[in-house]
Design an enzyme around this catalytic site. Structure first.
Site, short mmCIF file in Angstrom:
data_model
loop_
_atom_site.label_atom_id
_atom_site.label_comp_id
_atom_site.label_asym_id
_atom_site.label_seq_id
_atom_site.Cartn_x
_atom_site.Cartn_y
_atom_site.Cartn_z
N ASP A 136 -2.33 -14.26 -4.70
CA ASP A 136 -2.98 -13.06 -5.25
C ASP A 136 -2.84 -12.98 -6.76
O ASP A 136 -3.16 -11.96 -7.37
CB ASP A 136 -2.41 -11.80 -4.60
N GLU A 143 3.28 -8.04 -8.62
CA GLU A 143 2.12 -7.98 -7.76
C GLU A 143 0.92 -7.40 -8.52
O GLU A 143 1.08 -6.81 -9.60
CB GLU A 143 2.43 -7.11 -6.54
#
Length: 260
Positions: A136, A143
């Site tokens: 990702d 994140e």
């Protein structure tokens, strides 16, 4: 940012090991930023070989890990405290007390990030930071939607990251949900950053990081702003890059004096 596409992981490991060796031989007290996971394993194997066969010494160096799980003890075989020792530092001559990691067992988890950043500053700052990239686009455990100026802090893992890491644990339910990670701002302060990626599963993330906009949705894109960053990938991980042919041409024709 320099983008280098090489034919196989062995060549990647050799190139990155060359950069680490040059820095450590020139400045024995160098501060190394170490990543865990599959991406740097061949690099560590090569550095171990050079230590054993060529006398490459890390005795005066410091090493700082990118991140650590919260919720498992340091003695757990999947804590990064344990992993980096098993895969790298126990096989070279760096003193154990010079291998630093965020303390996921701290009584003051909220304050642990600031303490860790201060310990990096006290050591003189990271000279060369090794990085992998998640599917990702995360680096460290930053994140998507992480602040581009973030400092070392607690983060909640996405389910995708937990699924990616579940192969290291008995079951998905055993994968921690929270971590301490160097922030994107912390990583950006390194004097040199080297991101390594192999395999087709990383291709879209690599393309977003290198050729997409600088955006929190792809945390690794912050490296576009780094003054000395390199992204080194194999053919599969570079397969989504629009300018792949140009990157290959540039590397093939780099000046003889230019090093990573």
């Amino acid at each position: 940012m320099e983008v280098i596409i090489l034919s196989d992981p062995g060549r990647i490991a050799g190139l990155v090991a060359d950069a680490v060796e040059r820095r450590v031989r020139a400045t024995p007290s160098s501060v190394l930023g170490l990543a865990t996971g599959s991406s740097p394993l061949k690099i560590y194997e090569e550095l171990i070989r050079r230590h054993r066969q060529s006398g490459l010494s890390f005795a005066d160096a410091h090493a700082f890990l990118l991140d650590e799980y919260i919720g498992i003890p340091r003695s757990h075989d999947q804590s990064y405290y344990s992993v980096i020792r098993r895969e790298f530092t126990n096989h070279i001559d760096i003193p154990a007390e010079r291998v630093h990691s965020p303390n996921g067992e701290s009584d003051d988890i909220a304050g642990e990030g600031a303490r860790y950043d201060e310990s990096i500053r006290a050591a003189g700052g990271i000279d060369i930071q090794l990085l992998g990239i998640g599917t990702d686009g995360h680096i460290g455990f930053n994140e998507p939607a992480s602040s581009l100026r973030s400092r070392t802090r607690v983060k909640t893992l996405t389910e995708q990251t937990r699924e990616d890491n579940a192969r290291f644990f008995p079951s998905m339910s055993d994968v921690p949900r929270h971590v301490l990670t160097q922030g994107l701002g912390t990583i950006s302060e390194s004097r040199q950053a080297v991101l390594v990626a192999t395999g087709a599963a990383k291709a879209e993330a690599v393309a977003a990081a290198v050729e997409g906009p600088v955006s929190a949705i792809c945390p690794a894109s912050v490296l576009q702003l780094h003054e000395h960053a390199a992204v080194i990938v194999d053919e599969a991980a570079g397969s989504a890059l629009e300018l792949a042919d140009y990157y290959k041409h540039t590397y093939a024709n780099r000046p003889k004096w230019q090093e990573l």
